[in-house]
Design a protein around this motif. Structure first.
Motif, PDB file in Angstrom:
ATOM      1  N   ASN A   2       0.837  -1.183   0.000  1.00 48.99           N
ATOM      2  CA  ASN A   2       0.000   0.000   0.000  1.00 48.99           C
ATOM      3  C   ASN A   2       0.888   1.255   0.000  1.00 48.99           C
ATOM      4  OD1 ASN A   2      -1.879   1.924   0.337  1.00 48.99           O
ATOM      5  ND2 ASN A   2      -2.577   1.277   2.372  1.00 48.99           N
ATOM      6  N   GLU A   4      -0.248   4.348  -0.566  1.00 50.66           N
ATOM      7  CA  GLU A   4      -1.042   5.554  -0.365  1.00 50.66           C
ATOM      8  C   GLU A   4      -0.452   6.405   0.764  1.00 50.66           C
ATOM      9  OE1 GLU A   4      -5.480   5.878   0.734  1.00 50.66           O
ATOM     10  OE2 GLU A   4      -5.317   4.548  -1.000  1.00 50.66           O
ATOM     11  N   PRO A   6      -0.589   8.612   3.927  1.00 51.20           N
ATOM     12  CA  PRO A   6      -1.606   8.841   4.950  1.00 51.20           C
ATOM     13  C   PRO A   6      -1.888  10.335   5.124  1.00 51.20           C
ATOM     14  CG  PRO A   6       0.505   8.317   5.965  1.00 51.20           C
ATOM     15  CD  PRO A   6       0.688   8.175   4.486  1.00 51.20           C
ATOM     16  N   THR A   7      -3.080  10.665   5.569  1.00 47.83           N
ATOM     17  CA  THR A   7      -3.348  12.052   5.930  1.00 47.83           C
ATOM     18  C   THR A   7      -3.192  12.142   7.447  1.00 47.83           C
ATOM     19  OG1 THR A   7      -5.663  11.858   6.517  1.00 47.83           O
ATOM     20  CG2 THR A   7      -5.153  12.045   4.161  1.00 47.83           C
ATOM     21  N   SER A  10      -5.618   9.940   9.206  1.00 51.20           N
ATOM     22  CA  SER A  10      -5.785   8.496   8.993  1.00 51.20           C
ATOM     23  C   SER A  10      -5.165   7.724  10.157  1.00 51.20           C
ATOM     24  CB  SER A  10      -5.215   8.031   7.651  1.00 51.20           C
ATOM     25  OG  SER A  10      -4.074   8.747   7.295  1.00 51.20           O
ATOM     26  N   PRO A  11      -5.763   6.586  10.495  1.00 53.65           N
ATOM     27  CA  PRO A  11      -5.251   5.804  11.613  1.00 53.65           C
ATOM     28  C   PRO A  11      -3.834   5.308  11.349  1.00 53.65           C
ATOM     29  CG  PRO A  11      -7.296   4.863  10.736  1.00 53.65           C
ATOM     30  CD  PRO A  11      -6.923   5.989   9.853  1.00 53.65           C
ATOM     31  N   GLU A  18      -2.687   0.665  18.029  1.00 58.88           N
ATOM     32  CA  GLU A  18      -3.405   1.445  17.015  1.00 58.88           C
ATOM     33  C   GLU A  18      -3.622   2.864  17.502  1.00 58.88           C
ATOM     34  OE1 GLU A  18      -6.912  -0.462  15.615  1.00 58.88           O
ATOM     35  OE2 GLU A  18      -5.783  -2.246  15.012  1.00 58.88           O
ATOM     36  N   LYS A  20      -5.522   6.571  16.503  1.00 63.38           N
ATOM     37  CA  LYS A  20      -6.664   6.959  15.656  1.00 63.38           C
ATOM     38  C   LYS A  20      -6.294   7.980  14.577  1.00 63.38           C
ATOM     39  CE  LYS A  20      -8.387  10.386  18.923  1.00 63.38           C
ATOM     40  NZ  LYS A  20      -9.371  10.717  19.926  1.00 63.38           N
ATOM     41  N   ASN A  21      -5.187   8.707  14.786  1.00 64.04           N
ATOM     42  CA  ASN A  21      -4.673   9.599  13.736  1.00 64.04           C
ATOM     43  C   ASN A  21      -3.166   9.728  13.886  1.00 64.04           C
ATOM     44  OD1 ASN A  21      -4.098  11.797  15.596  1.00 64.04           O
ATOM     45  ND2 ASN A  21      -6.312  12.198  15.655  1.00 64.04           N
ATOM     46  N   ARG A  22      -2.574  10.676  13.199  1.00 69.61           N
ATOM     47  CA  ARG A  22      -1.108  10.737  13.147  1.00 69.61           C
ATOM     48  C   ARG A  22      -0.520  11.820  14.052  1.00 69.61           C
ATOM     49  NH1 ARG A  22       0.778   6.887   9.400  1.00 69.61           N
ATOM     50  NH2 ARG A  22      -1.102   5.805   8.725  1.00 69.61           N
ATOM     51  N   GLU A 340       0.562  17.383   6.692  1.00 61.31           N
ATOM     52  CA  GLU A 340       0.401  16.551   5.489  1.00 61.31           C
ATOM     53  C   GLU A 340       1.736  16.455   4.736  1.00 61.31           C
ATOM     54  OE1 GLU A 340      -2.199  14.983   5.517  1.00 61.31           O
ATOM     55  OE2 GLU A 340      -3.996  16.160   5.855  1.00 61.31           O
TER      56      GLU A 340
END
Ligand SMILES: Cc1cc2nc3c(=O)[nH]c(=O)nc-3n(C[C@H](O)[C@H](O)[C@H](O)COP(=O)(O)O)c2cc1C
Length: 404
Positions: A2, A4, A6-7, A10-11, A18, A20-22, A340
């Motif tokens: 993958n 892609e 991440p933003t 994004s988790p 885990e 929930k975001n960055r 970003e």
């Protein structure tokens, strides 16, 4: 595979954890552990950050033993504060965020006169303890092999306690001129035994600490390592050697590196950029000897670095290209666009310090409005006020409130 990008929202995953975001709240000493005990105010501070949307918050400067503190009003990890720590960790998790604790030891850089085990602060080598001068402890001694073994054990015990209490991650402080950084830096480590000299020898204690922490927490518990990519002082760790330091810690089994720079003792402005903290420190210093000393040497010691967004990014990219572990960018990340950009450059997470002191709701607001700009002006007065009796504060917010 993958590929892609991440933003910021994004988790993400840090070892088995885990997120929930960055976005992670960076360790910024809170000054909310009077007499070493975490207060309700500290709980409120971190709960507020969790409510504001960060994926994980970091409890700053959790010393691994009583004598690893710069002052008596700092927390140290021991069973006597287990109840308060459980309350703190529980409150953050109930508000929807993960919680990490920064494991630290001050080594030769201390103004704490109420030492418990030691007679005076100890570092790798005998050293002038500038911070301790006004407190009457101007000289720090050199650790014996026994002191080194004790320190390694203290990190292991502290990590075991953190895991038992329910912390989600631990951040080992390898940077900023504290104990492990003092061993890494040739400027402060002049030992002639197996802990000094070559980089391999200077890394021996920090890597023993990392192994002890790993042994205590197990393979699935995330360990972050905060490093100084460069000390920013003559005779200290250079940008080139900083890459080798990062690689050694990566090979030592850390899950993520936090790529900071500078030392609190000699060159703090490399860490922060922006207006020097010296003026603010002179203003708030009450001890006349310290005030005089600051006036005398402060402007020479505290070099200026103009602030720009993502001021450490180019340097941190060298580390990104040299290690296998996850990477956490830190330093001047005050807009969603900056976050970003960091993620697009291949970093896994961002840590934010001053922007979240100014606005704990930054993440939530940026999610609602991508053009939202954080109000931190990088004036660095929050740093000068680090020992304020009421804890960490943003003078910009206070002035705005006073004029409202
Ligand atoms: C008031 C204040 C206290 C800080 N205390 C710590 C600390 O206890 N441990 C640490 O590793 N860094 C500390 N830092 C440095 C931050 O973690 C971070 O490296 C620095 O502020 C740059 O990030 P920023 O531009 O997002 O603020 C502190 C920063 C500030 C502003």
């Amino acid at each position: 595979m993958n590929t892609e990008i991440p933003t910021a929202f994004s988790p993400g995953r840090l070892a088995g954890l885990e997120l929930k975001n960055r976005v992670i709240k960076a360790a910024t000493f809170e000054g909310m552990s009077r007499g070493g005990t975490p207060t309700e105010q500290l709980v409120g501070f971190h709960r507020r950050l969790a409510q504001g949307g960060v994926a994980m918050t970091t409890i700053a400067y959790c010393a691994v033993e009583a004598d690893g503190r710069l002052s008596d009003d700092m927390m140290y990890l021991h069973e006597g504060i287990e109840t308060e720590l459980r309350q703190l960790v529980g409150a953050v998790q109930a508000a929807g965020a993960r919680v990490s604790g920064q494991m630290a030891h001050c080594g030769n850089f201390s103004k704490n006169r109420r030492l418990q085990r030691l007679k005076r602060p100890l570092g790798p080598s005998r050293h002038f303890n500038m911070l301790g001068l006004p407190a009457g402890i101007p000289i720090a001694g050199a650790m014996t092999a026994g002191d080194i073994d004790y320190l390694v054990g203290a990190y292991g015990d502290a990590a075991r306690l953190m895991k038992r209490i329910g912390f989600d991650a631990a951040e080992v402080h390898f940077g900023h001129g504290y104990a492990l950084s003092q061993f890494i830096s040739p400027r402060t480590n002049r030992r002639t035994d197996e802990y000094g000299g070559s980089l391999e020898n200077r890394m021996r204690l920090p890597l023993r600490v990392l192994a002890a922490v790993r042994d205590a927490v197990g393979s699935d518990f995330p360990i972050l390592g905060k490093i100084s990519m460069c000390d920013g002082i003559k005779g200290g760790v250079s940008w080139d050697e900083g890459v080798a330091v990062a690689q050694a810690i990566d090979r030592g089994g850390v899950d993520a590196l936090v790529t900071s720079a500078g030392t609190s003792s000699f060159n703090p402005m490399l860490m922060f950029h922006g207006p020097s903290i010296v003026r603010g420190m002179i203003e708030v210093e009450k001890n006349p000897i310290a005030k005089f000393g600051l006036r005398l040497v402060g402007p020479k010691l505290f070099r200026d670095y103009p602030y720009k967004e993502l001021y450490l990014l180019d340097r941190a990219k060298r580390i990104r290209d040299s290690v296998q572990c996850s990477l956490v960018y830190i330093g001047g990340c005050g807009t969603l666009e900056s976050m970003e950009r960091v993620l697009a450059e291949g970093f896994d997470f961002v840590q934010l310090g001053r922007p979240l002191i100014q606005d704990p709701d930054f993440v939530r607001k940026a999610m609602q409005d991508p053009s939202y700009v954080n109000g931190c002006t990088h004036c660095n007065r929050c740093v000068a006020l680090i020992d304020h009796p009421d804890g960490i504060r943003c003078p910009v917010n206070e002035e705005a409130a006073a004029h409202a």
